[in-house]
Design a protein around this motif. Structure first.
Motif, PDB file in Angstrom:
ATOM      1  N   ASP A   1      47.367  97.282  -7.289  1.00  0.00           N
ATOM      2  CA  ASP A   1      46.509  98.136  -8.024  1.00  0.00           C
ATOM      3  C   ASP A   1      47.050  99.152  -9.118  1.00  0.00           C
ATOM      4  O   ASP A   1      48.149  99.432  -8.882  1.00  0.00           O
ATOM      5  CB  ASP A   1      45.593  99.419  -6.869  1.00  0.00           C
TER       6      ASP A   1
ATOM      7  N   CYS B   1      42.134  96.845   0.991  1.00  0.00           N
ATOM      8  CA  CYS B   1      43.363  95.527   1.501  1.00  0.00           C
ATOM      9  C   CYS B   1      44.918  95.807   1.057  1.00  0.00           C
ATOM     10  O   CYS B   1      45.465  96.368   0.100  1.00  0.00           O
ATOM     11  CB  CYS B   1      43.186  93.912   2.105  1.00  0.00           C
ATOM     12  N   PRO B   2      46.111  94.982   2.130  1.00  0.00           N
ATOM     13  CA  PRO B   2      47.399  95.308   1.524  1.00  0.00           C
ATOM     14  C   PRO B   2      47.374  94.240  -0.321  1.00  0.00           C
ATOM     15  O   PRO B   2      48.306  94.960  -0.759  1.00  0.00           O
ATOM     16  CB  PRO B   2      48.553  94.942   2.746  1.00  0.00           C
ATOM     17  N   VAL B   3      46.455  93.579  -0.148  1.00  0.00           N
ATOM     18  CA  VAL B   3      47.052  92.616  -0.867  1.00  0.00           C
ATOM     19  C   VAL B   3      47.043  93.390  -2.277  1.00  0.00           C
ATOM     20  O   VAL B   3      47.037  93.419  -3.707  1.00  0.00           O
ATOM     21  CB  VAL B   3      46.200  91.432  -1.124  1.00  0.00           C
ATOM     22  N   CYS B   4      44.955  93.779  -1.834  1.00  0.00           N
ATOM     23  CA  CYS B   4      45.054  94.997  -3.743  1.00  0.00           C
ATOM     24  C   CYS B   4      45.222  95.701  -3.751  1.00  0.00           C
ATOM     25  O   CYS B   4      45.541  96.848  -4.744  1.00  0.00           O
ATOM     26  CB  CYS B   4      43.326  94.898  -3.070  1.00  0.00           C
ATOM     27  N   GLY B   5      45.733  96.499  -2.434  1.00  0.00           N
ATOM     28  CA  GLY B   5      46.312  97.837  -2.952  1.00  0.00           C
ATOM     29  C   GLY B   5      47.855  97.573  -3.149  1.00  0.00           C
ATOM     30  O   GLY B   5      48.330  98.652  -4.167  1.00  0.00           O
ATOM     31  N   GLY B   6      48.667  96.425  -3.657  1.00  0.00           N
ATOM     32  CA  GLY B   6      49.122  96.557  -4.075  1.00  0.00           C
ATOM     33  C   GLY B   6      49.764  95.601  -5.621  1.00  0.00           C
ATOM     34  O   GLY B   6      50.505  96.835  -6.370  1.00  0.00           O
TER      35      GLY B   6
ATOM     36  N   GLU C   1      39.801 101.613  -4.200  1.00  0.00           N
ATOM     37  CA  GLU C   1      40.684 102.493  -2.833  1.00  0.00           C
ATOM     38  C   GLU C   1      39.879 103.717  -2.323  1.00  0.00           C
ATOM     39  O   GLU C   1      39.474 104.609  -1.675  1.00  0.00           O
ATOM     40  CB  GLU C   1      41.871 103.816  -4.244  1.00  0.00           C
TER      41      GLU C   1
END
Length: 518
Positions: A253, A246-251, A241
Motif C-alpha cells: 500500500d 492482509c499483510p501482503v497488500c498492506g506492505g 485499509e
C-alpha cells in the motif's frame, strides 16, 4: 503530485470501485443462477430413480438406471459449462472495457485539462475508441485462463456428484437422502458462509471466488493498459485499509512502481486492491501531443489528450479494415507474409484466440515428453511444466497462420456455397418446402427441432438489434422469449437456416479433407 490533485484522483478511483463491485455482483448472480438451475435438474433426475439404493435383488436394473442417470447428468453439466463459459467470456471483455472507461473517468473527475470537459457520453465514446488501440493480448489470455479455472470447477462438480450418488447407492440410501447429501446453492448471501463444503455449495464458493478475483484482474488490467497507452509512467498501489487488509497488500500500500513493472494485481484470491496514477500528471498541448504520438514517446511528463487518442483510434480502424479486406479477398499463401501483430489483429476479427488453450498446452507437452500422459495436469503443476519446457502463453506465428488459413478457406467456401444456393429457384430449394418436409429433413440430418439457447439468443438479437442478449438465462431469458412469443420448436425459417448451416459444414469438411489428401 499536489496533495489536492492526489486526493481527487484517489476519490475518483474509489468511486470507480463501486461501479466495479456492482458489476461483480451481477456476474456472480448470473453464475449462481446457472448453478442453481443445474442443481434443480440434478435433483429432479436423481429423484426419478428413487429405488437406486434399494435393489439388492436386481443389480442389472440398478446398473441400467445408473447408466441412464449418468447420461442425463452429463447433459446438465454440458449445459452448465456452456452457460457459464458465455458468462466468463463476456465478463472478461466487459470488465477490461469497464477498466478503460473508469481510467478515463478518473482523469475527468480529477479535472485535468481536456479531460475535465468530457461528459458521460464522451467518456463512453472515448473508451470504445481507446479499446481499439490498447494492448489486448493480455485480455485474450485472461479469457482462456478463466475458462480453464471454471473448467476445473465443473470437472470437480461432476466428480463430486458421481461420488455422492455411488456412495449413496453403496450404503443403501434413497434418492431423497442422496439429493440432500449434494448440498444446495445458497442464494441468500447472509447464509452463504454457513453453506458448508458439500458438492454444490463448494462449487458455488469456488466459482464466485474465481469470478470476483478475475473481474478485478480484468478491470485493473484495462485501467493499466489505458494509463500505459495515454502516457502515464508510474502507478501507486492502493489497498483497502480496513480489518480485512492482509499483510501482503498492506506492505504494498502506497508504494509506487514504473507502469511496466507494476506487480500483478490482484495479488491473491479475494484481493480488493487497485492502483492510482502517481506521476506524471501534465497533459500535453495538441501540438506537443501529436509530436509525441508520432514518435511513440510521451516524454517524461506528457499525457495524451482525448482528441489525439481518438485520432490514433481512427487511424487504427482504417488499418484494421484494410487488413480485413485483404484477408477476405486474398489467398492462404499471403498469410505468411504478415507480421505477428497483423495476424493477431486478424485472429481477433475472426474469432480465433491468440492465447493457447489448455488443449494446445497438453499437445505441446505430449510432443516435448513422448509417452507421458499430461491430460490431468492443471493449475500450478501445468504452469510448472510449461515453464520447464519454455512453452509460451500466446500462439506463434505459424500456429496463427494455420488457424487463420482454415478460417480463410471456410469463409471462401461459405461464400461459394451461398452463391450456389442463391441460384436455386425458391420453389425447388428449401424455401419451397413445407414445414413438415423441413422437419423430416432436419431429423434425417440429426438436427434438433427444439430451439437451443444460442438460437434463441440469435433470434432475440434480430428482434432487438443493438441489445446484448448473450448474458440472458433463467427467468430473464424466459421473460424475453415470452415477450416476443418465441416457442420451444424452431420455426420454418430457422429450420431452413439450420439445414443450410449443416450443408455448409459438411461441404467444408469434405473440401478440407480433399486439401489434406492432396
Amino acid at each position: 503530485m499536489p496533495s489536492d490533485l492526489k486526493q481527487r484522483i484517489q476519490a475518483a478511483t474509489l468511486k470507480s470501485l463501486t461501479a466495479r463491485n456492482r458489476y461483480n455482483d451481477q456476474v456472480t448472480a448470473q453464475l449462481t443462477q446457472a448453478l442453481k438451475q443445474a442443481e434443480d435438474e440434478v435433483a429432479r433426475a436423481i429423484l426419478q430413480y428413487r429405488s437406486l439404493g434399494s435393489l439388492p435383488d436386481n443389480k442389472l436394473a440398478a446398473l441400467k438406471g445408473l447408466e441412464k442417470l449418468k447420461l442425463e447428468l452429463d447433459d446438465t453439466m454440458k449445459r452448465l459449462k456452456r452457460e457459464q463459459t458465455l458468462v466468463f467470456r463476456k465478463t472478461t471483455k466487459d470488465s477490461f472495457k469497464l477498466g478503460i472507461q473508469q481510467g478515463i473517468r478518473e482523469l475527468a473527475d480529477a479535472a485535468l485539462p481536456f479531460y475535465a470537459d468530457l461528459k458521460p457520453e464522451g467518456i463512453d465514446k472515448l473508451a470504445t475508441k481507446v479499446f481499439t488501440i490498447v494492448d489486448t493480448n493480455a485480455l485474450d489470455f485472461m479469457a482462456q485462463y478463466n475458462l480453464t479455472l471454471a473448467g476445473d470447477v465443473h470437472r470437480e462438480l461432476a466428480d463430486g456428484i458421481k461420488r455422492t450418488i455411488l456412495n449413496g447407492v453403496a450404503t443403501g440410501k434413497g434418492a431423497d437422502d442422496i439429493v440432500r447429501d449434494m448440498g444446495k446453492v445458497i442464494v441468500d448471501k447472509d447464509s452463504f458462509r454457513q453453506a458448508g463444503s458439500r458438492v454444490f455449495s463448494k462449487a458455488q464458493y469456488r466459482m464466485e471466488m474465481i469470478a470476483r478475483t478475475e473481474v478485478l484482474r480484468a478491470h485493473n488490467m484495462g485501467r493499466l493498459k489505458f494509463h500505459e497507452r495515454v502516457g502515464i509512467q508510474k502507478l501507486e498501489w492502493l489497498a483497502m485499509e480496513d480489518e480485512r487488509m492482509c499483510p501482503v497488500c498492506g506492505g504494498l500500500d502506497g508504494k509506487t512502481f514504473p507502469i511496466d513493472k507494476f506487480p500483478q494485481q490482484p495479488a491473491h484470491p479475494h484481493c480488493r486492491c487497485t492502483n492510482i496514477v502517481a506521476w506524471p500528471m501534465t497533459v500535453c498541448g495538441s501540438e506537443m501531443a501529436a509530436k509525441a504520438a508520432a514518435q511513440a514517446s510521451q516524454g517524461d511528463a506528457c499525457i495524451l489528450p482525448p482528441h489525439v487518442l481518438e485520432g490514433m483510434a481512427d487511424a487504427q480502424a482504417k488499418e484494421n479494415a484494410k487488413l480485413k479486406s485483404a484477408f477476405e479477398n486474398g489467398d492462404i499463401a499471403d498469410l505468411g507474409s504478415l507480421t505477428v501483430k497483423q495476424l493477431q489483429t486478424l485472429a481477433k476479427q475472426n474469432g480465433v484466440a491468440i492465447a493457447r488453450t489448455k488443449a494446445d498446452f497438453i499437445k505441446l507437452l505430449d510432443l516435448a515428453e513422448p509417452g507421458i500422459d499430461h491430460g490431468d495436469l492443471a493449475g500450478a503443476a501445468l504452469s510448472a511444466k510449461l515453464k520447464e519446457h519454455k512453452i509460451g502463453l500466446l500462439r506463434t506465428k505459424e500456429e496463427l497462420v494455420e488457424l487463420l488459413g482454415l478460417k480463410q478457406a471456410e469463409l471462401k467456401q461459405a461464400k461459394l456455397l451461398a452463391a450456389q444456393m442463391a441460384k436455386i429457384p425458391p420453389a425447388e430449394g428449401l424455401e419451397g418446402m413445407t414445414a413438415q418436409q423441413l422437419k423430416e429433413m432436419a431429423k434425417e440430418n440429426g438436427i434438433s427441432l427444439n430451439m437451443t439457447k444460442q438460437e434463441t439468443i440469435e433470434l432475440l438479437d434480430k428482434l432487438e438489434p443493438g441489445v446484448d442478449h448473450s448474458g440472458l438465462m433463467g427467468k430473464e431469458l424466459a421473460a424475453a422469449k415470452q415477450k416476443h412469443g418465441i416457442g420451444i420448436l424452431k420455426n420454418k425459417q430457422q429450420l431452413v437456416e439450420a439445414l443450410i448451416r449443416r450443408a455448409t459444414e459438411e461441404t467444408l469438411r469434405k473440401w478440407i479433407l480433399r486439401q489434406v489428401r492432396s
